[in-house]
Design a protein around this motif. Structure first.
Motif, PDB file in Angstrom:
ATOM      1  N   LYS A 249      36.776 -22.484  68.681  1.00  0.00           N
ATOM      2  CA  LYS A 249      35.721 -22.982  67.803  1.00  0.00           C
ATOM      3  C   LYS A 249      35.918 -22.464  66.376  1.00  0.00           C
ATOM      4  O   LYS A 249      36.150 -21.278  66.160  1.00  0.00           O
ATOM      5  N   GLU A 250      35.856 -23.369  65.411  1.00  0.00           N
ATOM      6  CA  GLU A 250      35.848 -22.983  63.997  1.00  0.00           C
ATOM      7  C   GLU A 250      34.403 -23.075  63.518  1.00  0.00           C
ATOM      8  O   GLU A 250      33.730 -24.090  63.709  1.00  0.00           O
ATOM      9  N   VAL A 251      33.891 -22.018  62.893  1.00  0.00           N
ATOM     10  CA  VAL A 251      32.509 -21.981  62.439  1.00  0.00           C
ATOM     11  C   VAL A 251      32.470 -21.553  60.984  1.00  0.00           C
ATOM     12  O   VAL A 251      33.140 -20.585  60.600  1.00  0.00           O
ATOM     13  N   TRP A 252      31.707 -22.269  60.167  1.00  0.00           N
ATOM     14  CA  TRP A 252      31.523 -21.825  58.791  1.00  0.00           C
ATOM     15  C   TRP A 252      30.154 -22.249  58.274  1.00  0.00           C
ATOM     16  O   TRP A 252      29.523 -23.155  58.799  1.00  0.00           O
ATOM     17  N   GLU A 253      29.698 -21.547  57.239  1.00  0.00           N
ATOM     18  CA  GLU A 253      28.350 -21.739  56.693  1.00  0.00           C
ATOM     19  C   GLU A 253      28.432 -21.992  55.197  1.00  0.00           C
ATOM     20  O   GLU A 253      29.232 -21.358  54.493  1.00  0.00           O
ATOM     21  N   LEU A 254      27.621 -22.918  54.714  1.00  0.00           N
ATOM     22  CA  LEU A 254      27.654 -23.304  53.311  1.00  0.00           C
ATOM     23  C   LEU A 254      26.244 -23.232  52.715  1.00  0.00           C
ATOM     24  O   LEU A 254      25.416 -24.114  52.952  1.00  0.00           O
ATOM     25  N   PRO A 255      25.935 -22.177  51.946  1.00  0.00           N
ATOM     26  CA  PRO A 255      24.620 -22.075  51.302  1.00  0.00           C
ATOM     27  C   PRO A 255      24.435 -23.197  50.272  1.00  0.00           C
ATOM     28  O   PRO A 255      25.380 -23.584  49.586  1.00  0.00           O
ATOM     29  N   GLN A 256      23.217 -23.718  50.169  1.00  0.00           N
ATOM     30  CA  GLN A 256      22.905 -24.782  49.236  1.00  0.00           C
ATOM     31  C   GLN A 256      21.988 -24.277  48.118  1.00  0.00           C
ATOM     32  O   GLN A 256      21.321 -23.244  48.252  1.00  0.00           O
ATOM     33  N   GLU A 257      21.954 -25.002  47.020  1.00  0.00           N
ATOM     34  CA  GLU A 257      21.191 -24.578  45.854  1.00  0.00           C
ATOM     35  C   GLU A 257      19.698 -24.462  46.153  1.00  0.00           C
ATOM     36  O   GLU A 257      19.001 -23.645  45.554  1.00  0.00           O
ATOM     37  N   ASN A 258      19.196 -25.298  47.063  1.00  0.00           N
ATOM     38  CA  ASN A 258      17.757 -25.276  47.363  1.00  0.00           C
ATOM     39  C   ASN A 258      17.384 -24.226  48.399  1.00  0.00           C
ATOM     40  O   ASN A 258      16.239 -24.167  48.842  1.00  0.00           O
ATOM     41  N   GLY A 259      18.333 -23.407  48.797  1.00  0.00           N
ATOM     42  CA  GLY A 259      18.055 -22.356  49.766  1.00  0.00           C
ATOM     43  C   GLY A 259      18.411 -22.717  51.194  1.00  0.00           C
ATOM     44  O   GLY A 259      18.436 -21.838  52.071  1.00  0.00           O
ATOM     45  N   ASP A 260      18.676 -23.998  51.463  1.00  0.00           N
ATOM     46  CA  ASP A 260      19.108 -24.412  52.793  1.00  0.00           C
ATOM     47  C   ASP A 260      20.515 -23.903  53.069  1.00  0.00           C
ATOM     48  O   ASP A 260      21.238 -23.506  52.145  1.00  0.00           O
ATOM     49  N   LYS A 261      20.888 -23.920  54.338  1.00  0.00           N
ATOM     50  CA  LYS A 261      22.251 -23.570  54.724  1.00  0.00           C
ATOM     51  C   LYS A 261      22.784 -24.669  55.644  1.00  0.00           C
ATOM     52  O   LYS A 261      22.092 -25.119  56.550  1.00  0.00           O
ATOM     53  N   VAL A 262      24.008 -25.088  55.381  1.00  0.00           N
ATOM     54  CA  VAL A 262      24.671 -26.065  56.243  1.00  0.00           C
ATOM     55  C   VAL A 262      25.627 -25.288  57.142  1.00  0.00           C
ATOM     56  O   VAL A 262      26.534 -24.609  56.660  1.00  0.00           O
ATOM     57  N   PHE A 263      25.392 -25.377  58.440  1.00  0.00           N
ATOM     58  CA  PHE A 263      26.148 -24.610  59.435  1.00  0.00           C
ATOM     59  C   PHE A 263      27.016 -25.577  60.231  1.00  0.00           C
ATOM     60  O   PHE A 263      26.510 -26.518  60.844  1.00  0.00           O
ATOM     61  N   VAL A 264      28.327 -25.368  60.197  1.00  0.00           N
ATOM     62  CA  VAL A 264      29.283 -26.294  60.804  1.00  0.00           C
ATOM     63  C   VAL A 264      29.987 -25.609  61.977  1.00  0.00           C
ATOM     64  O   VAL A 264      30.479 -24.486  61.841  1.00  0.00           O
ATOM     65  N   GLU A 265      30.012 -26.284  63.116  1.00  0.00           N
ATOM     66  CA  GLU A 265      30.784 -25.843  64.276  1.00  0.00           C
ATOM     67  C   GLU A 265      31.800 -26.932  64.604  1.00  0.00           C
ATOM     68  O   GLU A 265      31.428 -28.040  64.970  1.00  0.00           O
ATOM     69  N   TRP A 266      33.077 -26.621  64.430  1.00  0.00           N
ATOM     70  CA  TRP A 266      34.149 -27.585  64.657  1.00  0.00           C
ATOM     71  C   TRP A 266      34.883 -27.182  65.933  1.00  0.00           C
ATOM     72  O   TRP A 266      35.745 -26.334  65.923  1.00  0.00           O
ATOM     73  N   GLY A 267      34.500 -27.815  67.034  1.00  0.00           N
ATOM     74  CA  GLY A 267      35.070 -27.473  68.323  1.00  0.00           C
ATOM     75  C   GLY A 267      34.094 -26.661  69.152  1.00  0.00           C
ATOM     76  O   GLY A 267      33.156 -26.052  68.634  1.00  0.00           O
ATOM     77  N   ALA A 268      34.297 -26.685  70.453  1.00  0.00           N
ATOM     78  CA  ALA A 268      33.469 -25.934  71.384  1.00  0.00           C
ATOM     79  C   ALA A 268      34.368 -25.327  72.456  1.00  0.00           C
ATOM     80  O   ALA A 268      35.521 -25.727  72.630  1.00  0.00           O
ATOM     81  N   GLU A 269      33.824 -24.381  73.187  1.00  0.00           N
ATOM     82  CA  GLU A 269      34.629 -23.604  74.126  1.00  0.00           C
ATOM     83  C   GLU A 269      35.311 -24.477  75.177  1.00  0.00           C
ATOM     84  O   GLU A 269      36.436 -24.220  75.561  1.00  0.00           O
ATOM     85  N   PHE A 270      34.615 -25.498  75.658  1.00  0.00           N
ATOM     86  CA  PHE A 270      35.175 -26.279  76.750  1.00  0.00           C
ATOM     87  C   PHE A 270      35.567 -27.698  76.331  1.00  0.00           C
ATOM     88  O   PHE A 270      35.457 -28.634  77.109  1.00  0.00           O
ATOM     89  N   ASP A 271      36.013 -27.857  75.105  1.00  0.00           N
ATOM     90  CA  ASP A 271      36.528 -29.163  74.686  1.00  0.00           C
ATOM     91  C   ASP A 271      37.731 -29.542  75.549  1.00  0.00           C
ATOM     92  O   ASP A 271      38.605 -28.707  75.807  1.00  0.00           O
ATOM     93  N   ASN A 272      37.775 -30.791  75.959  1.00  0.00           N
ATOM     94  CA  ASN A 272      38.828 -31.249  76.865  1.00  0.00           C
ATOM     95  C   ASN A 272      40.109 -31.621  76.125  1.00  0.00           C
ATOM     96  O   ASN A 272      40.061 -32.178  75.023  1.00  0.00           O
ATOM     97  N   PHE A 273      41.227 -31.336  76.763  1.00  0.00           N
ATOM     98  CA  PHE A 273      42.534 -31.704  76.205  1.00  0.00           C
ATOM     99  C   PHE A 273      43.386 -32.305  77.303  1.00  0.00           C
ATOM    100  O   PHE A 273      43.486 -31.754  78.407  1.00  0.00           O
TER     101      PHE A 273
END
Length: 317
Positions: A249-273
């Motif tokens: 899993k790739e995880v990152w957070e992006l603070p916004q000017e209005n105080g919000d935060k955008v939280f991104v999760e790219w992938g999960a533990e049991f993604d199928n391949f």
């Protein structure tokens, strides 16, 4: 490690694809971890077109809840027939999710790659799967005369048009076209460079689609032109890095000017391949947090093909 791999159950399994030769690899930073492959196209290289079917401005998220109540649609007892929201039908969230990238540095990198293979100045670029067109805007401002973006999503193109128009100047002159990168036919047939960034080429899930895309690209490149792809390195997948435990899993957070935060999760533990088709199903979640509350979100399982490419060629850039 192999015992923990969960193979996806696909209706039809096909033989593993052949490696794609003649590509030059280049290390390139970013999230998810990409590699850049570039290839020059010789004078009408024998590929015949067969028609078949952040030093840069940071994106700002405007929450859906900001829309005035008077503009909201009236409630209805009828079931919704609209398509479910996807990360590509939410270009506002998608652009913010990738706004951590240094687009100014990446545009410079694209120009330098071209210079290594050509003596004359870069004057025309076509981007496949251009999305919000951030790289194209930078190239246009950097003096590239003809800049064209192709994308399948009308939502992405509408978002990109508004953004480019707001930026004004050379950015507003970027041409945007709706089309399928696996099979396209544009009036201009002599681009200096055709590029496909952010791993977008991995949306082509079978070998026939990839070959068709290469043929279409070759038909739109001048002799000696460059085809450049940015893709995740297959080694990260085939050694289990991207699909085993929390490391998948790739995880990152992006603070916004209005105080919000955008939280991104790219992938999960049991993604199928599926190692036969080389397709991984990545769970992508984008949440907008206001304090402890989620005020907007989108989640989608996106299939990507992680093709193992042969990085042979005249040299590494």
């Amino acid at each position: 490690m192999l015992q923990r791999l969960r193979l996806s159950r696909l209706a039809g399994r096909v033989a593993a694809s052949h490696c794609i030769p003649g590509l030059v690899a280049s290390a390139h930073g970013g999230r998810p971890r990409p590699a850049v492959y570039a290839s020059t196209v010789p004078a009408r290289s024998g590929l015949k077109s067969e028609r078949r079917g952040p030093a840069s401005r940071r994106a700002r998220y405007v929450p859906t809840s900001a829309v005035a109540a008077s503009e909201a649609p009236e409630a209805s007892n009828e079931p919704s027939t609209s398509a479910p929201s996807t990360i590509y039908s939410r270009p506002d969230l998608y652009e913010v999710a990738f706004s951590y990238r240094d687009f100014k540095a990446e545009v410079k990198f694209l120009q330098e790659v071209y210079k290594q293979h050509n003596k004359h100045q870069l004057s025309s670029v076509l981007e496949l799967g251009c999305g919000p067109a951030r790289h194209l805007a930078g190239l246009a401002r950097g003096g590239v005369a003809k800049v064209v973006g192709l994308d399948l999503s009308p939502d992405m193109l509408g978002h990109a048009r508004k953004s480019l128009s707001k930026q004004g100047g050379k950015a507003a002159e970027v041409e945007l076209v709706q089309g399928d990168m696996s099979d396209f036919d544009l009036p201009h047939k002599s681009f200096d460079m055709v590029m496909c960034l952010l791993g977008t080429f991995s949306h082509l899930l079978d070998t026939d689609q990839a070959i068709s895309s290469f043929r279409s690209a070759a038909a739109h490149l001048r002799p000696g032109g460059i085809l450049l792809l940015e893709m995740a390195h297959p080694g990260d997948l085939f050694d289990g890095t991207l699909i085993i435990g929390e490391s998948g899993k790739e995880v990152w957070e992006l603070p916004q000017e209005n105080g919000d935060k955008v939280f991104v999760e790219w992938g999960a533990e049991f993604d199928n391949f599926d190692p036969v088709t080389q397709i991984i199903f990545r769970t992508v979640t984008i949440n907008v947090l206001r304090g402890d509350d989620v005020v907007d979100s989108v989640e989608e399982v996106v299939p990507y093909r992680c093709a193992a490419m042969n990085a042979s060629g005249p040299g590494r850039t």
